[in-house]
Scaffold this motif. Structure first.
Motif, PDB file in Angstrom:
ATOM      1  N   LEU A   1      43.975  31.682  42.120  1.00 45.50           N
ATOM      2  CA  LEU A   1      42.569  31.344  41.921  1.00 45.50           C
ATOM      3  C   LEU A   1      41.843  31.445  43.258  1.00 45.50           C
ATOM      4  CD1 LEU A   1      40.104  30.088  40.389  1.00 45.50           C
ATOM      5  CD2 LEU A   1      41.067  27.835  40.976  1.00 45.50           C
ATOM      6  N   ASP A   2      40.772  32.249  43.282  1.00 38.70           N
ATOM      7  CA  ASP A   2      39.889  32.279  44.433  1.00 38.70           C
ATOM      8  C   ASP A   2      38.454  32.298  43.919  1.00 38.70           C
ATOM      9  OD1 ASP A   2      39.399  34.898  43.618  1.00 38.70           O
ATOM     10  OD2 ASP A   2      40.653  35.797  45.175  1.00 38.70           O
ATOM     11  N   GLN A   3      37.491  32.499  44.806  1.00 44.59           N
ATOM     12  CA  GLN A   3      36.096  32.437  44.387  1.00 44.59           C
ATOM     13  C   GLN A   3      35.692  33.575  43.466  1.00 44.59           C
ATOM     14  OE1 GLN A   3      34.500  31.495  48.534  1.00 44.59           O
ATOM     15  NE2 GLN A   3      33.035  30.396  47.258  1.00 44.59           N
ATOM     16  N   SER A   4      36.479  34.624  43.427  1.00 40.38           N
ATOM     17  CA  SER A   4      36.146  35.752  42.553  1.00 40.38           C
ATOM     18  C   SER A   4      36.670  35.586  41.141  1.00 40.38           C
ATOM     19  CB  SER A   4      36.679  37.063  43.146  1.00 40.38           C
ATOM     20  OG  SER A   4      38.106  37.103  43.120  1.00 40.38           O
ATOM     21  N   SER A   5      37.812  34.885  40.985  1.00 35.19           N
ATOM     22  CA  SER A   5      38.396  34.799  39.647  1.00 35.19           C
ATOM     23  C   SER A   5      39.602  33.869  39.628  1.00 35.19           C
ATOM     24  CB  SER A   5      38.850  36.185  39.167  1.00 35.19           C
ATOM     25  OG  SER A   5      39.363  36.128  37.855  1.00 35.19           O
ATOM     26  N   GLY A   6      39.912  33.410  38.425  1.00 32.74           N
ATOM     27  CA  GLY A   6      41.201  32.813  38.141  1.00 32.74           C
ATOM     28  C   GLY A   6      42.041  33.845  37.415  1.00 32.74           C
ATOM     29  N   ALA A   7      42.955  33.383  36.540  1.00 35.12           N
ATOM     30  CA  ALA A   7      43.818  34.327  35.835  1.00 35.12           C
ATOM     31  C   ALA A   7      44.422  33.644  34.608  1.00 35.12           C
ATOM     32  CB  ALA A   7      44.926  34.843  36.752  1.00 35.12           C
TER      33      ALA A   7
END
Length: 294
Positions: free
Chosen positions: A61-67
């Motif tokens: 998880l980062d600021q662009s997306s989780g999963a």
């Protein structure tokens, strides 16, 4: 050249083998699962990394997306287990979820584990929820009695015609009984897939949304291994889900035994921090399934 006795022995062995196959419950999943064979990515493939030839995976998880990922098959009754190592350190505002879901838009069934991130040094909270026939809002929360980010721990869901049981390292933390006879919905008509996600939920996850994600600590990682699925895949023979010879339907799994009952009571007395059954602001009248003795 085979003798008459050896031919008779071979024929008898074949008959016995066929008889054993005939007695076996149809279409029961009975082998350890692997990510490559049994799951697919649902979103953000770039944020999921396979480890050890798919026997373990890492979610990011980062600021662009989780999963997220989901099983390729759905199952109707059985037991699902997975080992997870949660995000270490300051994980406030993150949610790592492991759940079963019918993936239906209207009248869904769902059985949830949601691991709510924390500020460093605070206990990890696990929230469970049950949706049956589209009705949810049955949240319960406990603080885990160990650090789930230090090592892998086993989280399991047992689902049969009698109850749903959520386990942490084989310790039952929640039981939802089948009380259809009293008019209480119970999930039993829809097969469910096995899902997991890692995502941002800092509007509610930690202290009701008071603690926000510290993105300077990103990326956040959760790890999974030892996928285990035992159940009736759907679609499949109609008699599998109703077969009383399935091990999870046997008398030993229709209620907690004495040891499990003691462990369950210990968790509820010492680690439960929220129970919808006791929330009079949300439920002025006690929900029927929460009434003592049910």
């Amino acid at each position: 050249m085979a003798t008459g006795s050896s031919v008779r022995f071979a024929s008898l062995s074949l008959v016995l083998l066929l008889h054993l196959f005939a007695l076996a419950p149809f279409s029961i999943w009975a082998r350890p699962a692997s990510f490559l064979q049994d799951f697919r990515v649902t979103w953000s493939d770039s944020h999921i990394r396979q480890i050890d030839a798919g026997r373990a995976i890492q979610l990011l998880l980062d600021q662009s997306s989780g999963a997220g990922f989901v099983s390729k098959s759905k199952y109707l009754f059985g037991r699902v287990s997975i080992k997870i190592k949660l995000i270490p350190g300051d994980s406030a505002g993150t949610v790592t979820a492991f759940y079963m879901n019918s993936d239906t838009d209207t009248v869904r069934d769902e059985l949830d584990f949601e691991f709510l991130g924390n500020r460093s040094g605070q206990p990890y909270t696990v929230q469970t929820n049950v949706y049956a026939h589209g009705k949810g809002d049955r949240e319960q929360r406990i603080n885990l009695w160990f650090d789930p980010s230090a090592d892998f721990h086993t989280y399991s869901i047992l689902w049969n015609h009698h109850h749903v049981v959520f386990y942490v390292d084989e310790v039952p933390i929640r039981v939802y009984k089948n009380n259809e006879g009293r008019g209480i919905p119970f999930p039993k008509f829809q097969a469910m897939g096995i899902f997991s996600t890692l995502w941002e939920a800092d509007d509610w996850a930690t202290r009701g949304g008071l603690e926000k994600i510290d993105w300077s600590k990103a990326p956040f990682y959760a790890y999974y291994k030892d996928f285990d699925i035992e159940g009736c895949p759907a679609p499949g023979p109609a008699n599998c889900a109703s077969n009383p010879s399935n091990w999870w339907e046997s008398p030993a799994y229709q209620q907690l035994d004495a040891v499990q009952a003691r462990r369950y009571k210990w968790v509820r007395m010492n680690h439960m921090i929220y129970d919808y059954c006791a929330d009079r602001s949300r439920y002025p009248a006690v929900p029927l399934e929460c009434v003592a003795g049910i």
